[in-house]
Scaffold this active site. Structure first.
Site, short mmCIF file in Angstrom:
data_model
loop_
_atom_site.label_atom_id
_atom_site.label_comp_id
_atom_site.label_asym_id
_atom_site.label_seq_id
_atom_site.Cartn_x
_atom_site.Cartn_y
_atom_site.Cartn_z
N GLY A 71 0.85 -1.20 0.00
CA GLY A 71 0.00 0.00 0.00
C GLY A 71 0.88 1.24 0.00
N ASP A 111 0.55 2.61 9.07
CA ASP A 111 0.18 1.85 10.27
C ASP A 111 1.24 1.93 11.38
OD1 ASP A 111 -2.09 1.06 8.94
OD2 ASP A 111 -1.27 -0.87 8.30
O1 F6P Z 1 -1.11 -1.12 5.31
C1 F6P Z 1 -1.63 0.15 5.10
C2 F6P Z 1 -3.12 0.11 4.97
O2 F6P Z 1 -3.55 1.39 4.58
C3 F6P Z 1 -3.89 -0.36 6.20
O3 F6P Z 1 -4.02 0.62 7.19
C4 F6P Z 1 -5.19 -0.75 5.58
O4 F6P Z 1 -5.88 -1.63 6.43
C5 F6P Z 1 -4.78 -1.36 4.29
O5 F6P Z 1 -3.53 -0.80 3.97
C6 F6P Z 1 -5.72 -1.15 3.14
O6 F6P Z 1 -5.24 -1.85 2.04
P1 F6P Z 1 -5.70 -1.64 0.54
O7 F6P Z 1 -5.16 -0.34 0.07
O8 F6P Z 1 -5.09 -2.80 -0.19
O9 F6P Z 1 -7.19 -1.64 0.54
#
Ligand code: F6P
Length: 357
Positions: A11, A136
């Protein structure tokens, strides 16, 4: 001559560009002959040989730019050793592309999953330096990750903005903050935004205690209550379930997320009007805050210094206010979580914040 490969994986978050700029500037200003190759869309670029050569111009003007100029993608570590749909051995493909370009080192920017693969590449004999990114702040081995402070700012602004409307209407508001596994973002944004109740994965909540805290506020004359709820907040009952049982329960879960379940329970049992706000991916978006710009630049610069010295196999982290090198094998596969007995949680409780426990 130094040949460097760079990629951003997982992410995205704020200050990825600032960190890459930090590495590049340090290398370019060293006077050493340097070539930097950017692999596109994370490990995918390294596997499938999708890259471009980056010059000083590419790193100019990106200090304040959110996202990543290289693109990113999620590639689960668990599947790294599995062949792709055409039978390609992904690990071998990454190694071949590394050797084909005669790289001295790979600079990998990422979070937990990314670090597992980075360590795998180290074990396979590649030179790797990593930089810790994630909103996070859950990477082991560093007190801070870049992206976190920017996300705290955004989540806090969301809570700040909810205050006025919550007060006008005398409602209960839930602001759902990102973080499926850890609650640093929710804890910090919750405290900064003056949330009354903070629910995080590390402290399973008792819905009776949550409703009790709301009622107590109401009885004391407060017209509204604000809850900061992490995406991964979990009830005491659910926390007791085995992984298999929990997965089964989630198959028929009728809510879009835990916040809506909590909202439903509060509304049904207290009769109060509840609304849910989900800032979602806005928390990862936009320009990095000044802290992250400086922090990511410092980490990037240190990564550049290590490369110039030929010291590889580390994550550049931050501990006790010092930039430090942490061996990749110490970081990979470990999660840094909020300690329910930490002084911060205790202080929050002394401020009257309920954690529903
Ligand atoms: O790891 C970072 C993060 O933003 C988390 O806080 C969140 O739960 C997750 O990624 C969301 O992931 P994606 O962008 O794949 O939906």
């Amino acid at each position: 001559m130094k040949r460097i490969g760079m990629l951003t994986s997982g992410g995205d978050c704020q200050a990825l560009n600032a960190a890459m700029r930090g590495v590049a500037k340090t290398l370019f200003y060293s006077g050493e002959d340097v070539e930097i190759y950017g692999f596109l869309d994370g490990y995918k670029g390294l596997i499938y040989g999708k890259f471009c050569m980056l010059t000083g111009r590419d790193f100019s003007g990106i200090l304040t730019k959110g996202g990543t100029i290289l693109g990113s993608s999620r590639m689960p570590f668990k599947q790294m050793r599995d062949p792709d749909e055409n039978g390609l051995n992904k690990v071998e493909a990454m190694k071949q592309n590394y050797y084909k370009l005669q790289l001295d080192c790979l600079v990998i920017l990422g979070g937990n999953g990314t670090h597992k693969t980075a360590n795998l590449l180290k074990e396979e004999g590649l030179n790797v330096i990593t930089l810790p990114k994630t909103i996070d702040n859950d990477l082991w081995g560093t007190d801070m990750t870049f992206g976190f402070q920017s996300a705290v700012d955004i989540a806090t602004t969301a809570i700040d903005n909810i205050h006025t409307t919550a007060a006008s209407h005398g409602r209960v508001f839930i602001v759902e903050v990102m973080g499926h596994k850890v609650g640093f973002l929710t804890l910090n944004a919750g405290m900064a935004g003056g949330a009354d109740i903070i629910l995080i994965p590390e402290i399973p909540y008792d819905i009776d205690k949550v409703i009790e805290a709301i009622k107590k506020r109401h009885d004391r004359g407060s017209r509204f209550t604000i809850l900061a709820v992490a995406e991964g907040a979990i009830s005491r009952e659910d926390a007791k379930l085995s992984k298999k049982e929990y997965k089964k329960k989630m198959e028929n879960y009728p809510y879009p997320s835990v916040s809506y379940e909590i909202a439903d329970q509060i509304q049904k049992r207290s009769g109060m009007e509840v609304r849910v706000t989900v800032p979602g991916h806005t928390q990862r978006g936009g320009s990095p805050c000044p802290y992250d710009r400086v922090f990511a630049s410092r980490l990037g610069s240190e990564a550049g210094r290590l490369i110039l010295k030929g010291e590889y196999g580390f994550m550049v982290g931050y501990r006790n206010r010092e930039i430090v090198e942490v061996p990749l094998e110490d970081v990979a596969g470990k999660l840094k979580m909020v300690d329910p007995n930490s002084s911060m949680v205790k202080e929050a409780k002394m401020l009257g914040i309920s954690f529903g426990d």
